[in-house]
Design a protein around this motif. Structure first.
Motif, PDB file in Angstrom:
ATOM      1  N   GLU A   1      54.250  37.286  49.047  1.00 34.19           N
ATOM      2  CA  GLU A   1      54.483  39.503  48.553  1.00 34.19           C
ATOM      3  C   GLU A   1      55.128  40.228  49.204  1.00 34.19           C
ATOM      4  O   GLU A   1      54.862  40.280  50.575  1.00 34.19           O
ATOM      5  CB  GLU A   1      52.864  39.014  47.812  1.00 34.19           C
ATOM      6  CG  GLU A   1      52.251  37.568  47.432  1.00 34.19           C
ATOM      7  CD  GLU A   1      50.555  38.148  47.292  1.00 34.19           C
ATOM      8  OE1 GLU A   1      50.059  39.173  46.863  1.00 34.19           O
ATOM      9  OE2 GLU A   1      49.871  36.989  47.138  1.00 34.19           O
TER      10      GLU A   1
ATOM     11  N   VAL B   1      47.872  43.465  39.619  1.00 35.58           N
ATOM     12  CA  VAL B   1      47.425  43.640  40.094  1.00 35.58           C
ATOM     13  C   VAL B   1      46.313  42.276  39.479  1.00 35.58           C
ATOM     14  O   VAL B   1      45.490  41.247  40.077  1.00 35.58           O
ATOM     15  CB  VAL B   1      46.258  44.781  41.193  1.00 35.58           C
ATOM     16  CG1 VAL B   1      44.911  43.915  41.153  1.00 35.58           C
ATOM     17  CG2 VAL B   1      47.029  45.242  41.478  1.00 35.58           C
TER      18      VAL B   1
ATOM     19  N   GLU C   1      41.625  46.072  46.672  1.00 34.36           N
ATOM     20  CA  GLU C   1      42.404  46.319  45.999  1.00 34.36           C
ATOM     21  C   GLU C   1      43.067  46.797  44.791  1.00 34.36           C
ATOM     22  O   GLU C   1      43.501  47.751  44.135  1.00 34.36           O
ATOM     23  CB  GLU C   1      44.001  45.435  46.661  1.00 34.36           C
ATOM     24  CG  GLU C   1      45.022  46.144  45.775  1.00 34.36           C
ATOM     25  CD  GLU C   1      46.171  44.481  46.429  1.00 34.36           C
ATOM     26  OE1 GLU C   1      47.380  44.865  44.966  1.00 34.36           O
ATOM     27  OE2 GLU C   1      45.750  43.139  46.840  1.00 34.36           O
ATOM     28  N   PHE C   2      41.727  45.782  43.766  1.00 35.39           N
ATOM     29  CA  PHE C   2      42.128  46.176  42.583  1.00 35.39           C
ATOM     30  C   PHE C   2      40.816  47.439  42.079  1.00 35.39           C
ATOM     31  O   PHE C   2      41.170  47.892  41.205  1.00 35.39           O
ATOM     32  CB  PHE C   2      40.869  44.884  42.150  1.00 35.39           C
ATOM     33  CG  PHE C   2      40.910  44.922  40.583  1.00 35.39           C
ATOM     34  CD1 PHE C   2      41.031  44.137  38.886  1.00 35.39           C
ATOM     35  CD2 PHE C   2      39.937  45.395  40.014  1.00 35.39           C
ATOM     36  CE1 PHE C   2      41.619  44.166  38.382  1.00 35.39           C
ATOM     37  CE2 PHE C   2      39.981  45.678  38.528  1.00 35.39           C
ATOM     38  CZ  PHE C   2      40.862  44.796  37.784  1.00 35.39           C
TER      39      PHE C   2
ATOM     40  N   THR D   1      39.302  36.356  51.370  1.00 40.72           N
ATOM     41  CA  THR D   1      40.640  37.061  50.792  1.00 40.72           C
ATOM     42  C   THR D   1      40.415  37.002  49.284  1.00 40.72           C
ATOM     43  O   THR D   1      40.608  38.332  48.695  1.00 40.72           O
ATOM     44  CB  THR D   1      41.276  35.786  50.935  1.00 40.72           C
ATOM     45  OG1 THR D   1      41.493  34.683  49.960  1.00 40.72           O
ATOM     46  CG2 THR D   1      42.150  35.274  51.567  1.00 40.72           C
ATOM     47  N   VAL D   2      39.580  36.711  48.785  1.00 38.68           N
ATOM     48  CA  VAL D   2      39.045  37.226  47.762  1.00 38.68           C
ATOM     49  C   VAL D   2      38.339  39.211  47.273  1.00 38.68           C
ATOM     50  O   VAL D   2      38.861  39.982  46.401  1.00 38.68           O
ATOM     51  CB  VAL D   2      38.129  36.577  46.766  1.00 38.68           C
ATOM     52  CG1 VAL D   2      37.570  37.245  44.981  1.00 38.68           C
ATOM     53  CG2 VAL D   2      38.443  35.211  46.663  1.00 38.68           C
TER      54      VAL D   2
ATOM     55  N   THR E   1      38.708  41.148  49.940  1.00 40.06           N
ATOM     56  CA  THR E   1      40.400  41.775  50.164  1.00 40.06           C
ATOM     57  C   THR E   1      40.860  42.201  48.894  1.00 40.06           C
ATOM     58  O   THR E   1      40.891  43.409  48.456  1.00 40.06           O
ATOM     59  CB  THR E   1      40.820  41.158  50.892  1.00 40.06           C
ATOM     60  OG1 THR E   1      40.192  40.930  52.529  1.00 40.06           O
ATOM     61  CG2 THR E   1      42.580  42.155  50.968  1.00 40.06           C
ATOM     62  N   TYR E   2      41.145  41.552  47.827  1.00 35.94           N
ATOM     63  CA  TYR E   2      41.974  41.385  46.360  1.00 35.94           C
ATOM     64  C   TYR E   2      40.803  42.561  45.992  1.00 35.94           C
ATOM     65  O   TYR E   2      41.407  43.494  45.201  1.00 35.94           O
ATOM     66  CB  TYR E   2      41.158  40.102  45.859  1.00 35.94           C
ATOM     67  CG  TYR E   2      42.324  40.595  44.320  1.00 35.94           C
ATOM     68  CD1 TYR E   2      43.212  40.331  44.086  1.00 35.94           C
ATOM     69  CD2 TYR E   2      41.360  40.138  43.563  1.00 35.94           C
ATOM     70  CE1 TYR E   2      43.468  41.235  42.672  1.00 35.94           C
ATOM     71  CE2 TYR E   2      41.522  39.947  42.030  1.00 35.94           C
ATOM     72  CZ  TYR E   2      42.378  41.182  41.839  1.00 35.94           C
ATOM     73  OH  TYR E   2      43.401  41.059  40.588  1.00 35.94           O
ATOM     74  N   THR E   3      39.433  42.369  45.827  1.00 37.23           N
ATOM     75  CA  THR E   3      38.881  43.206  44.540  1.00 37.23           C
ATOM     76  C   THR E   3      38.317  44.603  45.507  1.00 37.23           C
ATOM     77  O   THR E   3      38.264  45.930  44.343  1.00 37.23           O
ATOM     78  CB  THR E   3      36.925  42.788  45.385  1.00 37.23           C
ATOM     79  OG1 THR E   3      35.857  43.200  46.337  1.00 37.23           O
ATOM     80  CG2 THR E   3      37.235  41.227  44.519  1.00 37.23           C
TER      81      THR E   3
ATOM     82  N   VAL F   1      44.803  34.250  43.502  1.00 35.77           N
ATOM     83  CA  VAL F   1      44.147  34.389  44.583  1.00 35.77           C
ATOM     84  C   VAL F   1      42.758  33.676  44.888  1.00 35.77           C
ATOM     85  O   VAL F   1      42.310  33.384  46.231  1.00 35.77           O
ATOM     86  CB  VAL F   1      43.138  36.141  44.634  1.00 35.77           C
ATOM     87  CG1 VAL F   1      42.334  36.269  45.198  1.00 35.77           C
ATOM     88  CG2 VAL F   1      44.672  37.458  44.666  1.00 35.77           C
TER      89      VAL F   1
ATOM     90  N   ARG G   1      48.013  38.459  39.268  1.00 34.98           N
ATOM     91  CA  ARG G   1      47.278  38.173  41.085  1.00 34.98           C
ATOM     92  C   ARG G   1      46.188  37.201  40.699  1.00 34.98           C
ATOM     93  O   ARG G   1      45.281  36.278  40.992  1.00 34.98           O
ATOM     94  CB  ARG G   1      47.334  38.732  41.796  1.00 34.98           C
ATOM     95  CG  ARG G   1      49.026  38.976  42.115  1.00 34.98           C
ATOM     96  CD  ARG G   1      49.127  40.100  43.397  1.00 34.98           C
ATOM     97  NE  ARG G   1      48.224  40.087  44.182  1.00 34.98           N
ATOM     98  CZ  ARG G   1      47.359  40.257  45.303  1.00 34.98           C
ATOM     99  NH1 ARG G   1      47.442  42.366  44.717  1.00 34.98           N
ATOM    100  NH2 ARG G   1      46.497  40.190  45.785  1.00 34.98           N
ATOM    101  N   PHE G   2      45.039  37.714  39.272  1.00 37.04           N
ATOM    102  CA  PHE G   2      43.740  37.725  40.272  1.00 37.04           C
ATOM    103  C   PHE G   2      43.962  35.220  39.981  1.00 37.04           C
ATOM    104  O   PHE G   2      43.191  35.257  40.953  1.00 37.04           O
ATOM    105  CB  PHE G   2      42.872  38.096  39.059  1.00 37.04           C
ATOM    106  CG  PHE G   2      41.521  36.746  39.672  1.00 37.04           C
ATOM    107  CD1 PHE G   2      40.588  37.169  40.988  1.00 37.04           C
ATOM    108  CD2 PHE G   2      40.408  36.690  38.169  1.00 37.04           C
ATOM    109  CE1 PHE G   2      39.545  36.388  40.744  1.00 37.04           C
ATOM    110  CE2 PHE G   2      39.484  36.108  38.563  1.00 37.04           C
ATOM    111  CZ  PHE G   2      38.581  36.094  39.892  1.00 37.04           C
TER     112      PHE G   2
END
Length: 584
Positions: free
Chosen positions: A31, A506, A532-533, A525-526, A528-530, A513, A509-510
């Protein structure tokens, strides 16, 4: 769509390398940084520069020239930036993402037809669950959730230690002492808090009681252990009376997280069915088996494990690890994969177990461990059930709810949304936010790193915490509550603002992820994604009016985008085991 575009990018690079007669063993897909307008990039030119005999930017350009974006659905353009090959999304990528994310189940991947048993928590049933062990059920439950989202058939197991010395001591103490012998009232009105007093009293007696009485007690404790080894049903019933009561209380505590289980597997099961005896016989036949210090042991030094593994005492009683070997062979027979979530203090035993299973002829590739470090509270309080000190998980959850309630009530006057929250609503939100804060703060950290739980960070509505992310879901619900329905057919191309496109990227990408988190067994890592979301959604919310959009087509598209965002963040939080409040 991210998974689909990742597959297209992989196919494009591989075909280009084949055309250039270059190796395809490592495609270098990654990415790109946030400031690069691409979904994916490839650094493969770095690896191939030496072999080609040209600088990486030249190699990247040659590979890009071999790729025709018109042959793909979701790759809109291919560009180079120095040594990197960038893959930009097509309009179809955004359209397909917006459409797919209208589904309530967005982020759930197709069925893989593969079974996984996730064993976690498995705390000895000797008393209340303590804060120091809280990371196991939280991380374990999140691992199971992520695997389930990724399409695996998941079962959650709790392995019950009902055959060791601790349970023999507990059984003896429960039968030997009366209420008058106990020196304290239960700390909470629940069965495990009541019965743990017997365990503590029994241990204190074994340490400080009269020598002759202690010898009598030790003989009785030994007879209980021996009775289980001999498959004596009466002994099993005596022990089970204690185990089952304590375990029922522990379940009530864990259900608050929530962490629930499909099966509680008792280790006595593998004693009474003969499989532990079979394991012992096979272990004794191994070249690594030695009889030293009045016990049968395995010398695993040849495999880099210096400490010998004891598997049978001189009195013929097996050990926890022996029974766990039989337990794992049962897992291998019944499931495609076995995942175990363990504290770092069990790492040596985990290494011994894996190596021994291998020596016994098992396919240990089926076995995966998630090792976690401890959760500490400020001040470094100890966590000992035996001594009766430490902080119980129930206490932590109670305080989390109380603090969340105070925060919600403090913020009531600042709320823009007018949905008339009553006391019941406030209490519900306090539970969702408070317990969510505990879970999120713990699961969001890499498991191998020790963490100190800090209230100010966990319950900060403005920082990257559970309330910060939960508030995004509540905000989405608030917008959607103002419309009769989400438009079924919208034109994604009218979402021209950069903030809208960023949010779509974003959202897209879910599923990827989830896929990667399941592959790596890394639910953090999920989390971390939330975060950013949440940041991306908030930027969209600030800059793009939804209900007051400039024209109907844009309004409808933005409403659909908010619906897609709500499904995405709700499911991401669900994968972490964190509630998604409709109102805050």
């Amino acid at each position: 769509m991210f998974i689909a575009v990742r597959e297209e990018v992989a196919a494009a690079i591989e075909a280009a390398l084949d055309a250039l007669d270059l190796p395809t063993d490592d495609l270098g897909i990654e990415e790109p940084p946030e400031d690069v307008d691409a979904v994916l990039a490839s650094s493969v030119a770095f690896r191939l520069a030496g072999e080609v005999g040209a600088p990486p930017p030249k190699v990247a350009a040659d590979i890009a020239d071999e790729i025709d974006p018109d042959t793909f659905d979701y790759v809109g353009d291919v560009t180079t930036q120095g040594p990197y090959i960038n893959f930009l999304p097509s309009e179809a990528y955004f359209e397909a993402t917006l459409a797919a994310a209208q589904d309530d189940d967005y982020g759930h991947l197709p069925d893989r037809d593969e079974s996984v048993v996730v064993e976690h928590t498995s705390a000895n049933p000797t008393g209340p669950v303590h804060v120091g062990r809280a990371r196991n059920p939280i991380v374990g439950d999140a691992v199971a959730n992520v695997l389930e989202f990724a399409g695996y058939d998941v079962e959650r197991h709790y392995y019950v230690n009902d055959a060791g010395r601790q349970m023999a001591v507990f059984t003896w103490a429960y039968e030997h002492f009366d209420e008058a012998d106990l020196d304290a009232e239960p700390e909470r009105d629940r069965i495990e808090y009541d019965l743990v007093r017997y365990y503590r009293t029994g241990n204190a007696f074994l340490e400080d009681g009269p020598a002759d009485k202690v010898d009598e007690a030790e003989a009785e404790i030994q007879s209980i252990m021996q009775g289980l080894e001999e498959h004596d049903e009466e002994t099993y019933e005596r022990v089970s009376e204690v185990v089952d009561q304590v375990l029922s209380g522990m379940q009530e505590c864990l259900a608050r997280l929530p962490a629930e289980f499909d099966e509680f597997v008792k280790e006595t099961r593998f004693m009474f069915d003969g499989t532990t005896d079979d394991v012992v016989d096979r272990l004794q036949e191994l070249d690594e088996a030695v009889y030293e210090e009045d016990a049968w042991q395995l010398d695993l030094s040849e495999y880099g494990i210096d400490k010998k593994m004891v598997f049978l005492r001189s009195d013929g009683t097996s050990l926890y690890t022996t029974r766990d070997l039989a337990h794992h062979e049962w897992k291998f027979e019944n499931y495609d994969r076995a995942v175990t979530v363990l504290g770092e203090d069990h790492k040596l035993q985990a290494d011994q177990l894996r190596q021994t299973l291998d020596l016994l002829g098992n396919d240990v590739d089926q076995l995966e461990n998630v090792i976690f470090s401890w959760v500490n509270l400020p001040g470094g309080l100890g966590m000992s059930t035996r001594a009766g000190t430490g902080v119980d998980l129930d206490d932590l959850l109670d305080e989390a709810i109380d603090r969340a309630r105070d925060e919600v009530e403090t913020r009531m006057e600042e709320r823009i949304r007018d949905d008339d929250l009553n006391e019941e609503d406030v209490e519900r939100i306090a539970h969702q936010v408070g317990i969510g804060a505990v879970r999120y703060d713990i699961v969001s950290k890499q498991p191998t790193k020790a963490i100190t739980f800090e209230w100010d960070q966990a319950l900060d509505f403005e920082a990257q915490s559970a309330p910060y992310v939960q508030y995004v879901h509540a905000r989405c619900c608030g917008i959607l509550d103002e419309v009769d329905s989400v438009p079924e057919s919208v034109d994604a191309s009218v979402l021209e603002r950069e903030e809208s496109r960023d949010l779509l990227r974003v959202i897209a990408r879910f599923p990827g992820v989830i896929d990667e988190a399941a592959d790596d067994l890394e639910p953090h890592t999920v989390a971390t994604y939330t975060r950013e979301f949440a940041e991306t959604f908030n930027a969209f919310y600030r800059e793009c009016r939804v209900l007051g959009a400039e024209d109907e087509a844009v309004r409808d598209a933005r409403i659909a985008l908010v619906a897609a965002a709500r499904h995405t963040i709700a499911n991401a939080l669900s994968a972490l085991g964190v509630a998604a409040p409709r109102s805050m």
